[in-house]
Design a protein around this motif. Structure first.
Motif, mmCIF file in Angstrom:
data_model
loop_
_atom_site.group_PDB
_atom_site.id
_atom_site.type_symbol
_atom_site.label_atom_id
_atom_site.label_comp_id
_atom_site.label_asym_id
_atom_site.label_seq_id
_atom_site.Cartn_x
_atom_site.Cartn_y
_atom_site.Cartn_z
ATOM 1 N N GLY A 104 6.934 63.692 37.674
ATOM 2 C CA GLY A 104 5.519 63.699 38.040
ATOM 3 C C GLY A 104 5.393 63.082 39.415
ATOM 4 O O GLY A 104 6.313 62.397 39.875
ATOM 5 N N SER A 105 4.262 63.311 40.048
ATOM 6 C CA SER A 105 4.064 62.772 41.393
ATOM 7 C C SER A 105 3.936 61.253 41.320
ATOM 8 O O SER A 105 3.847 60.680 40.233
ATOM 9 C CB SER A 105 2.806 63.371 41.993
ATOM 10 N N ILE A 106 3.877 60.644 42.505
ATOM 11 C CA ILE A 106 3.786 59.186 42.557
ATOM 12 C C ILE A 106 2.540 58.688 41.795
ATOM 13 O O ILE A 106 1.469 59.277 41.910
ATOM 14 C CB ILE A 106 3.795 58.693 44.028
ATOM 15 N N SER A 124 6.324 55.814 34.537
ATOM 16 C CA SER A 124 6.824 54.556 33.965
ATOM 17 C C SER A 124 6.024 54.188 32.715
ATOM 18 O O SER A 124 6.585 53.689 31.738
ATOM 19 C CB SER A 124 6.725 53.413 34.974
ATOM 20 N N THR A 125 4.713 54.460 32.765
ATOM 21 C CA THR A 125 3.875 54.193 31.589
ATOM 22 C C THR A 125 4.349 55.080 30.434
ATOM 23 O O THR A 125 4.510 54.614 29.305
ATOM 24 C CB THR A 125 2.388 54.484 31.937
ATOM 25 N N ALA A 126 4.627 56.339 30.737
ATOM 26 C CA ALA A 126 5.111 57.270 29.707
ATOM 27 C C ALA A 126 6.485 56.832 29.195
ATOM 28 O O ALA A 126 6.751 56.856 27.988
ATOM 29 C CB ALA A 126 5.172 58.680 30.270
ATOM 30 N N ASP A 131 -5.052 62.302 33.208
ATOM 31 C CA ASP A 131 -6.266 61.922 33.932
ATOM 32 C C ASP A 131 -7.119 60.966 33.095
ATOM 33 O O ASP A 131 -7.988 60.284 33.620
ATOM 34 C CB ASP A 131 -7.122 63.162 34.257
ATOM 35 N N SER A 132 -6.861 60.946 31.774
ATOM 36 C CA SER A 132 -7.693 60.078 30.924
ATOM 37 C C SER A 132 -6.978 58.751 30.676
ATOM 38 O O SER A 132 -6.060 58.393 31.403
ATOM 39 C CB SER A 132 -7.987 60.759 29.594
ATOM 40 N N GLY A 133 -7.336 58.075 29.593
ATOM 41 C CA GLY A 133 -6.795 56.734 29.330
ATOM 42 C C GLY A 133 -5.385 56.741 28.757
ATOM 43 O O GLY A 133 -4.816 57.804 28.472
ATOM 44 N N LYS A 134 -4.834 55.528 28.559
ATOM 45 C CA LYS A 134 -3.456 55.408 28.078
ATOM 46 C C LYS A 134 -3.321 55.845 26.615
ATOM 47 O O LYS A 134 -2.277 56.336 26.201
ATOM 48 C CB LYS A 134 -2.971 53.966 28.262
ATOM 49 N N GLU A 135 -4.403 55.673 25.840
ATOM 50 C CA GLU A 135 -4.331 56.094 24.426
ATOM 51 C C GLU A 135 -4.142 57.607 24.331
ATOM 52 O O GLU A 135 -3.393 58.107 23.494
ATOM 53 C CB GLU A 135 -5.608 55.696 23.699
HETATM 54 N N1 LIG Z 1 -3.586 56.932 31.462
HETATM 55 C C1 LIG Z 1 -3.728 55.908 32.304
HETATM 56 N N2 LIG Z 1 -4.911 55.235 32.359
HETATM 57 C C2 LIG Z 1 -5.078 54.204 33.213
HETATM 58 N N3 LIG Z 1 -4.131 53.743 34.054
HETATM 59 C C3 LIG Z 1 -2.942 54.378 34.024
HETATM 60 C C4 LIG Z 1 -2.669 55.483 33.154
HETATM 61 N N4 LIG Z 1 -1.385 55.887 33.362
HETATM 62 C C5 LIG Z 1 -0.882 55.098 34.321
HETATM 63 N N5 LIG Z 1 -1.814 54.177 34.714
HETATM 64 C C6 LIG Z 1 -1.647 53.139 35.746
HETATM 65 O O1 LIG Z 1 -1.378 53.795 36.988
HETATM 66 C C7 LIG Z 1 -0.413 53.072 37.735
HETATM 67 C C8 LIG Z 1 0.788 53.986 38.011
HETATM 68 O O2 LIG Z 1 1.441 54.285 36.785
HETATM 69 P P1 LIG Z 1 3.038 54.303 36.659
HETATM 70 O O3 LIG Z 1 3.624 53.123 37.345
HETATM 71 O O4 LIG Z 1 3.363 54.532 35.238
HETATM 72 O O5 LIG Z 1 3.309 55.616 37.520
HETATM 73 P P2 LIG Z 1 4.706 56.245 37.987
HETATM 74 O O6 LIG Z 1 4.530 57.709 37.914
HETATM 75 O O7 LIG Z 1 5.820 55.647 37.241
HETATM 76 O O8 LIG Z 1 4.747 55.787 39.500
HETATM 77 P P3 LIG Z 1 5.983 55.942 40.559
HETATM 78 O O9 LIG Z 1 6.015 57.353 40.978
HETATM 79 O O10 LIG Z 1 5.573 55.077 41.688
HETATM 80 O O11 LIG Z 1 7.193 55.460 39.876
HETATM 81 C C9 LIG Z 1 -0.038 51.835 36.909
HETATM 82 O O12 LIG Z 1 -0.793 50.739 37.373
HETATM 83 C C10 LIG Z 1 -0.447 52.220 35.488
HETATM 84 O O13 LIG Z 1 -0.796 51.099 34.709
#
Ligand SMILES: Nc1ncnc2c1ncn2[C@@H]1O[C@H](COP(=O)(O)OP(=O)(O)OP(=O)(O)O)[C@@H](O)[C@H]1O
Ligand SMILES: CC(C)(COP(=O)(O)OP(=O)(O)OC[C@H]1O[C@@H](n2cnc3c(N)ncnc32)[C@H](O)[C@@H]1O)[C@@H](O)C(=O)NCCC(=O)NCCS
Length: 263
Positions: free
Chosen positions: A8-10, A15-17, A201-205
């Motif tokens: 996925g893009s930056i 990382s959350t996933a 685009d929505s929340g973490k849940e």
């Molecule tokens: N569904 C969501 N709702 C709200 N905030 C979110 C959600 N998903 C991710 N975030 C927040 O967005 C930010 C970026 O998420 P994350 O670090 O998981 O992205 P990433 O794709 O791993 O980034 P990178 O490409 O830099 O490694 C974090 O602060 C995370 O807590």
């Protein structure tokens, strides 16, 4: 063992996933960002090569403790000007082969441990063509660029960074456009029932729910017997891997040829 590509893009939420896949679904994670930091620690060949190339033109390249000033290096390589692209290509040529080597070692160890799947969390999976080694691919997708910029800046603020909107935009511009990623996912992965676009685009849940659906689908596809067979008969594993590799290569080739013809 299934190699599940996660990209996925930056700041799309990889990382959350990954955290959800690791804690809720007990899947081992290989994180390319972590490996990319490890291979440029002081004392490594990567560190020395970066120093040789960038230090003469980047006086603030090193922190007081001698480690890399990542923010300064980021300013050198992110953006879409000719100069930034060239610098990024140099950095990628130093870091990526080392990351690939570490990744392959980690895949091997996870296979030895008998995991049914391993997650390859790689931001540049599609750009670098590393999806070729994956059996299935998940794209974490944020369609609203403003939301993406907000998440980049929010995360940077949390760690006390000083990133500006322009910096965030430059990082987005340094990656394959979202539309192209979705195109590859649709044509190369989803068409073969091996790809998942997870909207974030929505929340973490909501993200948790969508990932649970993906894991359920993957588990349903792989019977226990098959997993045991793969573990016990390396030959079968090798054969299956070659088959997946070859079909991915062929589908991607067809996709790029079609794209070149229509351009
Ligand atoms: N569904 C969501 N709702 C709200 N905030 C979110 C959600 N998903 C991710 N975030 C927040 O967005 C930010 C970026 O998420 P994350 O670090 O998981 O992205 P990433 O794709 O791993 O980034 P990178 O490409 O830099 O490694 C974090 O602060 C995370 O807590
Ligand atoms: C330029 C560096 C020092 C900036 O470090 P910083 O700590 O600010 O960012 P971090 O490494 O955490 O990366 C954050 C995100 O930026 C994006 N990103 C990183 N490197 C690149 C790149 N070469 N091209 C495009 N996007 C990139 C990714 O989405 C990544 O998740 C660092 O990103 C780096 O060394 N990049 C080159 C290695 C690389 O490609 N890493 C990505 C995984 S292989």
């Amino acid at each position: 063992m299934l190699i599940l590509g996660l990209t996925g893009s930056i700041a799309s939420g990889k990382s959350t996933a990954s955290r959800i896949l690791s804690t809720t679904h007990s899947l081992p994670i290989i994180d390319a960002d972590v490996l990319a930091r490890r291979v440029v620690e002081p004392g490594t060949t990567g560190f020395e090569r970066i120093k040789d190339y960038f230090l003469p033109t980047t006086p603030d390249l090193l922190n007081a403790d001698g480690s890399l000033n990542r923010a300064a290096l980021g300013k050198r390589v992110f953006g879409d000007s000719e100069e930034r692209r060239a610098d990024r290509a140099v950095l990628n040529r130093i870091v990526h082969p080392a990351v690939r080597r570490e990744m392959m070692k980690a895949i091997f160890w996870n296979w030895i441990k008998g995991h049914w799947a391993v997650v390859l969390d790689v931001p540049l999976l599609l750009e670098a063509g590393l999806d070729a080694v994956c059996g299935e691919v998940v794209l974490i997708d944020v369609s609203d660029e403003e939301l993406q910029i907000g998440r980049i800046l929010g995360r940077d603020k949390e760690i006390g960074g000083t990133m500006t909107r322009e910096d965030a935009r430059r990082r987005i511009q340094s990656q394959m456009p979202r539309k192209e990623k979705v195109g590859i996912m649709e044509e190369v992965w989803k068409k073969r029932n091996r790809g998942y676009i997870v909207e974030n685009d929505s929340g973490k849940e909501e993200l948790e729910k969508r990932l649970a659906e993906v894991v359920d689908t993957l588990q349903a596809k792989r019977s226990k017997t098959w997993t045991w067979l793969m573990l016990l008969i390396p030959f079968l594993t090798l054969g299956t891997s070659i088959w997946v590799l070859a079909t991915t290569w062929w589908t991607k080739r067809t996709y790029y040829r079609k794209k070149a013809k229509s351009a």
